[in-house]
Write a protein that holds these residues in place. Structure first.
Motif, short mmCIF file in Angstrom:
data_model
loop_
_atom_site.label_atom_id
_atom_site.label_comp_id
_atom_site.label_asym_id
_atom_site.label_seq_id
_atom_site.Cartn_x
_atom_site.Cartn_y
_atom_site.Cartn_z
N ALA A 295 0.81 -1.22 0.00
CA ALA A 295 0.00 0.00 0.00
C ALA A 295 0.84 1.27 0.00
N VAL A 296 2.09 1.17 0.36
CA VAL A 296 2.95 2.34 0.36
C VAL A 296 3.50 2.63 -1.05
N HIS A 297 3.32 1.70 -1.95
CA HIS A 297 3.86 1.85 -3.31
C HIS A 297 3.06 2.92 -4.08
N PRO A 298 3.76 3.82 -4.78
CA PRO A 298 3.05 4.91 -5.47
C PRO A 298 2.02 4.40 -6.48
N ILE A 299 2.30 3.29 -7.12
CA ILE A 299 1.35 2.80 -8.13
C ILE A 299 0.12 2.19 -7.44
N TYR A 300 0.30 1.61 -6.27
CA TYR A 300 -0.86 1.16 -5.50
C TYR A 300 -1.73 2.36 -5.16
N LYS A 301 -1.08 3.40 -4.68
CA LYS A 301 -1.83 4.61 -4.28
C LYS A 301 -2.56 5.21 -5.46
N LEU A 302 -1.93 5.16 -6.61
CA LEU A 302 -2.54 5.74 -7.81
C LEU A 302 -3.75 4.92 -8.27
N LEU A 303 -3.65 3.59 -8.17
CA LEU A 303 -4.73 2.74 -8.70
C LEU A 303 -5.85 2.46 -7.71
N ALA A 304 -5.53 2.43 -6.43
CA ALA A 304 -6.52 1.98 -5.44
C ALA A 304 -7.91 2.65 -5.60
N PRO A 305 -7.97 3.97 -5.80
CA PRO A 305 -9.30 4.60 -5.92
C PRO A 305 -10.08 4.09 -7.13
N HIS A 306 -9.40 3.50 -8.10
CA HIS A 306 -10.07 3.04 -9.32
C HIS A 306 -10.46 1.56 -9.24
N LEU A 307 -10.26 0.99 -8.06
CA LEU A 307 -10.56 -0.44 -7.91
C LEU A 307 -11.67 -0.66 -6.87
N ARG A 308 -12.19 0.43 -6.32
CA ARG A 308 -13.19 0.31 -5.26
C ARG A 308 -14.43 -0.44 -5.71
N TYR A 309 -14.84 -1.42 -4.95
CA TYR A 309 -16.09 -2.18 -5.13
C TYR A 309 -16.12 -3.09 -6.37
N THR A 310 -15.07 -3.09 -7.16
CA THR A 310 -15.13 -3.86 -8.41
C THR A 310 -15.17 -5.36 -8.15
N LEU A 311 -14.40 -5.82 -7.17
CA LEU A 311 -14.43 -7.26 -6.90
C LEU A 311 -15.82 -7.69 -6.46
N GLU A 312 -16.45 -6.90 -5.60
CA GLU A 312 -17.77 -7.32 -5.12
C GLU A 312 -18.81 -7.29 -6.24
N ILE A 313 -18.84 -6.24 -7.04
CA ILE A 313 -19.88 -6.21 -8.08
C ILE A 313 -19.65 -7.35 -9.07
N ASN A 314 -18.39 -7.66 -9.36
CA ASN A 314 -18.14 -8.77 -10.28
C ASN A 314 -18.53 -10.11 -9.68
N CYS A 315 -18.28 -10.30 -8.38
CA CYS A 315 -18.74 -11.54 -7.74
C CYS A 315 -20.25 -11.65 -7.82
N ARG A 316 -20.92 -10.55 -7.57
CA ARG A 316 -22.39 -10.57 -7.66
C ARG A 316 -22.84 -10.86 -9.09
N GLY A 317 -22.13 -10.30 -10.04
CA GLY A 317 -22.46 -10.58 -11.45
C GLY A 317 -22.29 -12.07 -11.75
N ARG A 318 -21.19 -12.66 -11.27
CA ARG A 318 -20.96 -14.09 -11.55
C ARG A 318 -21.98 -14.98 -10.86
N THR A 319 -22.46 -14.59 -9.67
CA THR A 319 -23.40 -15.48 -8.98
C THR A 319 -24.85 -15.21 -9.37
N GLN A 320 -25.17 -13.99 -9.78
CA GLN A 320 -26.60 -13.68 -9.99
C GLN A 320 -26.98 -13.33 -11.42
N LEU A 321 -25.99 -12.96 -12.21
CA LEU A 321 -26.31 -12.46 -13.55
C LEU A 321 -26.02 -13.51 -14.62
N ILE A 322 -24.80 -14.06 -14.59
CA ILE A 322 -24.40 -14.98 -15.67
C ILE A 322 -24.26 -16.42 -15.17
N SER A 323 -24.75 -16.70 -13.97
CA SER A 323 -24.70 -18.05 -13.39
C SER A 323 -25.74 -18.94 -14.07
N PRO A 324 -25.66 -20.25 -13.83
CA PRO A 324 -26.60 -21.17 -14.51
C PRO A 324 -28.08 -20.83 -14.29
#
Ligand code: OYP
Length: 577
Positions: A295-324
């Motif tokens: 987290a102290v790495h400058p590139i982490y600091k630069l990218l972190a704000p652009h990764l907020r909530y993406t893992l969760e929405i994608n998990c929800r997409g995989r379980t509820q949107l494109i699942s069997p």
């Protein structure tokens, strides 16, 4: 809330107090053995927490989590977001199930105007405009440029061999002084080719087969009327049962042909342009960044704000949107096996180059098309992001060698290229970073895709899909083979039924509406960077975005149909929906 990804750690006795603030440091900047030990421990912990998994072969790999509940708190929705996400969807579905009941117990579903009966309350100005004008050819053309899938249209200089349009067929769409040949040479002919849909298996819903076509559509940049469709063939192979539909055909035949194109558009738009090319691409950056950069790495600091909530929405997409049993299986023609096969086909031809807008426009030959607001806005935004990112990179890397010699950064790109984008020989992204420019371009791709490109595809989806006949999610009859046999009955029996239409409206409203807790592009609520030089660059970036905002507002002033999805204030900093 416990901050487990600190940027800096204070050691006070045995207690470890973790805060986010502090000077960004690459590995070579961190000198003390204790701090180096911390970097290592932090990464080990993160690599245990965030593991790659192959959810399905032939698409980007993703985070190993069966459902969003498997994700650590730090990357989960906060309470406000979760409750809003769950309630808004329930609200929309309830609202629509009432309408559905009203219709089932009311009069029949037999005319296009009947779609108006499910079109109350959930509305937007553009959706209403669309409802009033969707049959007009110019609005069909407009959507190729400034709808929610603005990356499909290509210049056509030579007609494809499988699309035998003749000069005679289209002459009535052109001024007398010109013809198809001249216009092909002049660069005024364009093509939508849904070859990728050819042979995709169609869903079966409640025992009823759904249908898929693979249309070709020729468009003409008319000197007075703007971009208009002039010929449509619904399958890739021409034959007697696959006529070429023309604007001068019986109106219902031409209308149904356009609907079939728009039905392919729904699939390509949602699964390829939206899900694959933004959500899943950005998830690779998410996972690699969490695994490889402290987290102290400058590139982490630069990218972190652009990764907020993406893992969760994608998990929800995989379980509820494109699942069997997900939404696609229940109401969309590509639900079931189709959606994965389609995504795998696109993934095979996905290139790093095509994620960079100036190359995308060059390769599609659409730099000259007038009123292509998506192109103009996205190029401005790309420039702004690229210039901000390049300056940031220069703060922490003085030479190309500094980039080459940062082992954390090299582990990060290797994770992206070898672990995230696997099985992609032609992707065109190396697993090493050799220069500041390569790093800046890659970061710009990550940030542009998670912000502007996602907004361009996501935010207009209710506008263009709420009026279901304009972008139907499924078709319940095969494509018409006889122009003279098209009736209103056939159209209504082809389009989504009441239930499918209600779900299409509910989901596209749910995803397309403004998010209540949105953080706009370039606004940082967590103070990752603290050094004055970095803060100055952020301020310059924000000023630039403000200029773009004003410029876009200016361009739109007085327009009936405004293109505002790329207003910086409406672009979210990350993919949260
Ligand atoms: C997650 O309870 C997401 O049914 C959307 O997915 C909808 C749900 C869950 C449903 C929840 C429920 C978000 C991530 C994504 C993405 C991009 C593709 C979006 C495709 C939308 C298709 C609309 C279908 C209409 C018929």
């Amino acid at each position: 809330r416990l901050l487990t990804f600190p940027c800096y750690r204070w050691l006070i006795g045995n207690a470890r107090v973790e805060i986010r603030e502090g000077t960004a440091k690459t590995l070579v900047d961190d000198s003390s053995a204790k701090l180096l030990q911390h970097r290592k421990a932090e990464l080990q912990e993160r690599q245990n927490t965030f593991r790659w998994v192959t959810w399905a072969t032939g698409i980007p790999r993703c985070v190993d989590a069966k459902a969003e509940t498997d994700l650590p708190q730090d990357v989960r929705f906060d309470n406000e977001k979760r409750s809003d996400f769950e309630h808004s969807l329930q609200y929309a579905l309830l609202e629509l199930s009432l309408k559905k009941l009203a219709i089932i117990f009311g009069k029949s579903w037999s005319d296009l105007d009947d779609f108006k009966r499910i079109f109350w309350k959930l509305r937007s100005p553009i959706a209403e405009y669309c409802m009033d004008h969707w049959k007009e050819d110019w609005l069909f053309g407009y959507q190729c440029l400034n709808g929610s899938n603005p990356r499909m249209i290509k210049k056509c200089s030579v007609l494809p061999g499988n699309f035998p349009v003749t000069s005679d067929m289209v002459q009535s769409s052109m001024p007398a002084k010109t013809n198809l040949d001249k216009e092909l040479k002049a660069g005024n002919i364009f093509l939508l080719d849904y070859a990728i849909m050819d042979g995709i298996p169609a869903n079966t819903i409640k025992g009823k087969p759904q249908f898929i076509a693979a249309p070709l559509c020729l468009l003409y940049q008319h000197p007075d009327e703007g971009l208009i469709p002039i010929a449509i063939q619904l399958e890739q192979t021409p034959d007697l049962d696959t006529p070429i539909f023309l604007p001068r055909d019986p109106p219902l035949a031409w209308l149904l042909a356009k609907m079939w194109v728009r039905h392919s558009e729904f699939q390509v738009f949602q699964l390829l342009s939206h899900l694959l090319r933004t959500h899943l691409v950005v998830e690779v950056f998410c996972v690699a960044t969490l695994r490889q950069l402290p987290a102290v790495h400058p590139i982490y600091k630069l990218l972190a704000p652009h990764l907020r909530y993406t893992l969760e929405i994608n998990c929800r997409g995989r379980t509820q949107l494109i699942s069997p049993n997900g939404i696609f299986k229940r109401v969309v023609s590509t639900g079931g096996d189709g959606l994965l096969i389609l995504s795998q086909r696109e993934y095979k031809v996905l290139t790093y180059r095509s994620l960079q807008p100036h190359f995308d426009f060059t390769d599609r030959g659409v730099f000259q098309v007038p009123n292509y607001f998506y192109r103009e806005n996205s190029l401005m935004l790309w420039e702004a992001i690229h210039s901000f990112v390049s300056d940031m990179v220069s703060l922490y890397y003085h030479t190309d060698q500094d980039v080459e010699k940062d082992p954390e950064l090299q582990a990060w790109i290797k994770d992206i290229a070898d672990e995230g984008f696997t099985e992609l020989p032609n992707f065109g992204l190396s697993n090493k970073l050799c220069s500041k420019e390569e790093l800046s371009t890659l970061l710009t791709v990550a940030i542009f895709t998670s912000t502007a490109q996602h907004a361009a595809t996501n935010n207009g989806q209710f506008d263009w899909c709420a009026w279901v006949p304009n972008t139907p999610c499924t078709m319940r009859l095969p494509p018409p083979s006889d122009k003279d046999a098209v009736t209103m009955e056939m159209i209504m029996a082809s389009l989504p039924d009441v239930g499918q239409s209600c779900v299409q409206m509910a989901i596209t409203w749910h995803l397309g509406r403004a998010q209540p807790d949105a953080i706009p592009l370039g606004q940082y609520t967590q103070k990752h960077f603290t050094e004055p030089l970095a803060l100055e660059l952020i301020e310059t970036f924000q000023k630039k975005l403000k200029e773009i905002e004003d410029q876009i507002l200016d361009q739109n002033a007085g327009l009936d149909l405004q293109y505002l999805v790329l207003l910086p204030s409406r672009i979210e900093n990350s993919i949260t929906i």
